[in-house]
Design a protein around this motif. Structure first.
Motif, short mmCIF file in Angstrom:
data_model
loop_
_atom_site.label_atom_id
_atom_site.label_comp_id
_atom_site.label_asym_id
_atom_site.label_seq_id
_atom_site.Cartn_x
_atom_site.Cartn_y
_atom_site.Cartn_z
N GLU A 356 0.75 -1.30 -0.10
CA GLU A 356 -0.09 -0.08 -0.02
C GLU A 356 0.89 1.27 -0.02
OE1 GLU A 356 -2.49 -0.44 3.35
OE2 GLU A 356 -3.53 -2.14 2.57
N ARG A 357 2.14 1.37 0.59
CA ARG A 357 3.05 2.23 0.93
C ARG A 357 3.58 2.77 -0.64
NH1 ARG A 357 6.03 3.23 6.46
NH2 ARG A 357 4.41 3.47 7.87
N ILE A 358 3.97 1.73 -1.02
CA ILE A 358 4.89 1.71 -2.29
C ILE A 358 4.14 2.21 -3.72
CG2 ILE A 358 6.19 0.45 -4.07
CD1 ILE A 358 7.09 -1.36 -1.70
N HIS A 359 2.80 1.69 -3.55
CA HIS A 359 1.86 2.08 -4.74
C HIS A 359 1.36 3.40 -4.37
CE1 HIS A 359 1.80 -1.59 -7.43
NE2 HIS A 359 1.97 -2.11 -6.44
N GLY A 360 1.12 3.88 -3.07
CA GLY A 360 0.66 5.14 -2.61
C GLY A 360 1.82 6.26 -2.94
N MET A 361 2.84 5.76 -3.32
CA MET A 361 4.17 6.82 -3.36
C MET A 361 3.78 7.79 -4.56
SD MET A 361 8.00 6.02 -4.41
CE MET A 361 9.30 7.34 -4.88
N ARG A 362 4.01 9.00 -4.40
CA ARG A 362 3.77 10.13 -5.55
C ARG A 362 5.21 10.15 -6.17
NH1 ARG A 362 1.02 12.73 -1.14
NH2 ARG A 362 3.03 13.56 -0.68
N VAL A 363 5.12 10.58 -7.52
CA VAL A 363 6.39 10.47 -8.31
C VAL A 363 6.29 12.05 -8.55
CG1 VAL A 363 6.19 8.03 -9.21
CG2 VAL A 363 5.04 10.01 -10.58
N VAL A 364 5.44 12.94 -8.01
CA VAL A 364 5.73 14.36 -8.21
C VAL A 364 5.47 14.72 -6.74
CG1 VAL A 364 4.65 14.79 -10.51
CG2 VAL A 364 2.98 14.58 -8.70
N PRO A 365 6.67 15.31 -6.28
CA PRO A 365 6.81 15.88 -4.95
C PRO A 365 5.86 16.99 -4.47
CG PRO A 365 8.79 16.62 -5.95
CD PRO A 365 7.82 16.02 -7.16
N PHE A 366 4.50 17.01 -4.80
CA PHE A 366 3.65 18.15 -4.42
C PHE A 366 2.27 17.39 -3.80
CE2 PHE A 366 3.44 19.02 -8.74
CZ PHE A 366 2.28 18.73 -9.05
N ASP A 367 1.63 17.90 -2.93
CA ASP A 367 0.33 17.47 -2.64
C ASP A 367 -0.62 18.34 -2.81
OD1 ASP A 367 0.49 19.22 -0.44
OD2 ASP A 367 1.40 17.78 0.95
N ILE A 368 -2.00 17.95 -2.47
CA ILE A 368 -3.19 18.56 -3.00
C ILE A 368 -3.16 19.89 -2.03
CG2 ILE A 368 -5.71 18.74 -2.77
CD1 ILE A 368 -5.52 15.89 -3.74
N ARG A 369 -2.81 19.93 -0.69
CA ARG A 369 -2.94 20.96 0.14
C ARG A 369 -1.57 22.17 -0.25
NH1 ARG A 369 0.13 22.79 4.33
NH2 ARG A 369 1.58 20.96 4.14
N SER A 370 -0.65 21.92 -0.79
CA SER A 370 0.30 22.65 -1.39
C SER A 370 -0.33 23.19 -2.47
CB SER A 370 1.65 22.22 -1.31
OG SER A 370 2.13 21.54 0.02
N ALA A 371 -0.67 22.52 -3.46
CA ALA A 371 -1.29 23.15 -4.26
C ALA A 371 -2.10 24.04 -4.28
CB ALA A 371 -1.53 21.99 -5.30
N GLY A 372 -3.36 23.73 -3.23
CA GLY A 372 -4.37 24.48 -2.94
C GLY A 372 -3.80 25.89 -2.44
N GLU A 373 -2.83 25.72 -1.57
CA GLU A 373 -2.44 27.10 -1.17
C GLU A 373 -1.95 28.04 -2.02
OE1 GLU A 373 0.37 27.01 2.04
OE2 GLU A 373 -0.48 25.28 3.02
N LEU A 374 -1.24 27.52 -3.12
CA LEU A 374 -0.73 28.30 -4.41
C LEU A 374 -1.78 28.78 -5.11
CD1 LEU A 374 2.42 26.20 -5.36
CD2 LEU A 374 2.44 28.43 -4.01
N ILE A 375 -3.11 28.01 -5.47
CA ILE A 375 -4.01 28.17 -6.23
C ILE A 375 -4.73 29.22 -5.49
CG2 ILE A 375 -6.18 27.41 -7.20
CD1 ILE A 375 -4.59 24.88 -7.84
#
Length: 409
Positions: A356-375
């Protein structure tokens, strides 16, 4: 701690995008070059006192024509309030916030184990190069020249072109020639270059940070697919980029909302005019992308790490599953084999969590919360303009028609 370790620790502790550059050397001359909140506040007061306050005093002392239009009244120019009383203080505050967080990111790279011991000398060389670049005088001089040129391009047309506009920047001479008012002269040669320089300087600082990220992304990083942060161990980069939301907010208020709002409220420009809707739409779309895109530099290594971990997991899981099935499906399993099977079953359960951890790994180092702050920081400043865009459906129809004219049919 050895001498080499001490030197390395000091190198990383001195990482900065700002310290030692022209602005901070000037502030240091006035004894407000520190990181204390009082120093940050004093910087804001200092810049406002040099830029906006003289304009206000000169505008007060300049006689007004009879029945002046709103555009001829300095204190009606809310764009100036946004640029000098809100925008510049936000830029100064952003320097403190971004400087602290980029320093912590550099320490995370150096001390968290992401950079292997073999790559530490290369990392130190990158930071020394960045320190040399930020102290160079030439980039700041270029920023000053760009700011002066853009300031002239902003006010100059009122002097050269017969636009017929009535503003507090200019007045007509007895011969009918447009000339600068005292407040307009201060804005053109002092205040506006300072305001523009502040965000142009940020372009240089952002470029330095992106250069640093590009160099670090070329190092061989020690990434762990099963890391709890779901990004191989570099999720802190997403949090750092989110701090640039203050820069987006400052630019949006001082350079987009201020100018577009002035056109709408004072000059009564139509919403369908490209110089009105274009900056708003472009800023909302491009500003968040500008700060998220550099994180894609790490996608290649993250993807390789995830792919390699999945391959190792499959081999390990297959071995454990075969052992468990062979032991438990036999009818004549003895106690020793049963004990081994229990151990393999426990390991198989552990591998399930790893899966579960390996398949849940993101290959882009940003999450929804950080993207939401910028938007959110890009959309938020535009809210005062919303009534001009939503009162009738007709403006949206014309805006869409104008956009489609630029697209290939």
């Amino acid at each position: 701690m050895s001498g080499a370790q001490t030197e390395q620790s000091q190198s990383h502790s001195q990482f900065s995008l700002f310290e030692g550059d022209l602005v901070n050397r000037v502030f240091a001359k006035f004894h407000i070059g520190g990181r204390h909140p009082l120093h940050i506040f004093a910087r804001m007061v200092f810049v406002i006192a040099v830029s906006w306050v003289p304009m206000a005093l000169l505008a007060t002392l300049t006689p007004l024509p009879p029945n002046p239009a709103p555009s001829e009244l300095f204190f009606y120019d809310f764009a100036a309030y946004a640029q000098f009383l809100i925008g510049i203080p936000l830029f100064i505050l952003a320097e403190r916030v971004v400087g602290t967080n980029t320093l912590e990111a550099a320490r995370d790279f150096a001390e968290s184990g992401i950079i292997s011991a073999a790559e530490k000398p290369r990392l130190a060389a990158i930071e020394r190069k960045l320190a040399a670049l930020r102290r160079k005088l030439l980039p700041d001089l270029i920023c000053i020249l760009v700011a002066m040129a853009l300031a002239y391009m902003t006010i100059g047309p009122e002097l050269v072109l017969k636009t017929g506009m009535k503003t507090w920047h200019t007045t007509l001479s007895p011969g009918g020639q447009a000339q600068l008012t005292p407040a307009g002269a201060w804005e053109m040669f002092v205040a506006l270059p300072i305001q523009i320089y502040w965000w142009v300087r940020w372009v240089w600082k952002i470029a330095l940070w992106y250069w640093y990220l590009a160099q670090v992304s070329r190092l061989r990083l020690v990434l762990v697919a099963s890391h709890p942060d779901h990004t191989g161990g570099i999720a802190f980069l997403s949090e750092v980029q989110a701090k640039f939301s203050l820069v987006i907010l400052a630019y949006g208020i001082s350079n987009v909302v201020a100018t577009v709002g002035y056109k709408l409220a004072v000059e009564h420009a139509p919403v369908t005019l490209p110089p009105v809707w274009g900056p708003v739409l472009g800023f909302i779309v491009l500003a968040p992308i500008l700060f998220l895109a550099p994180l894609l530099l790490f996608t290649k290594q993250l993807h390789r790490t995830k792919k390699r971990a999945i391959a190792l997991f499959r081999a390990k899981a297959m071995t454990a599953a075969l052992t468990v099935e062979t032991a438990w499906l036999k009818t004549d399993t003895d106690q020793t084999q049963e004990a081994v099977a229990r151990q393999e079953l426990a390991q198989l359960n552990l591998l399930t969590a790893f899966h579960e951890r390996i398949h849940g790994m993101r290959v882009v180092p940003f999450d929804i919360r950080s993207a939401g702050e910028l938007i959110g920081s890009a959309v938020g400043p535009m809210l005062p303009l919303l009534p001009y865009f939503v009162t009738l459906p007709e403006p949206w129809q014309k805006i869409l028609e104008a956009i489609t004219e630029w697209l290939p049919h």
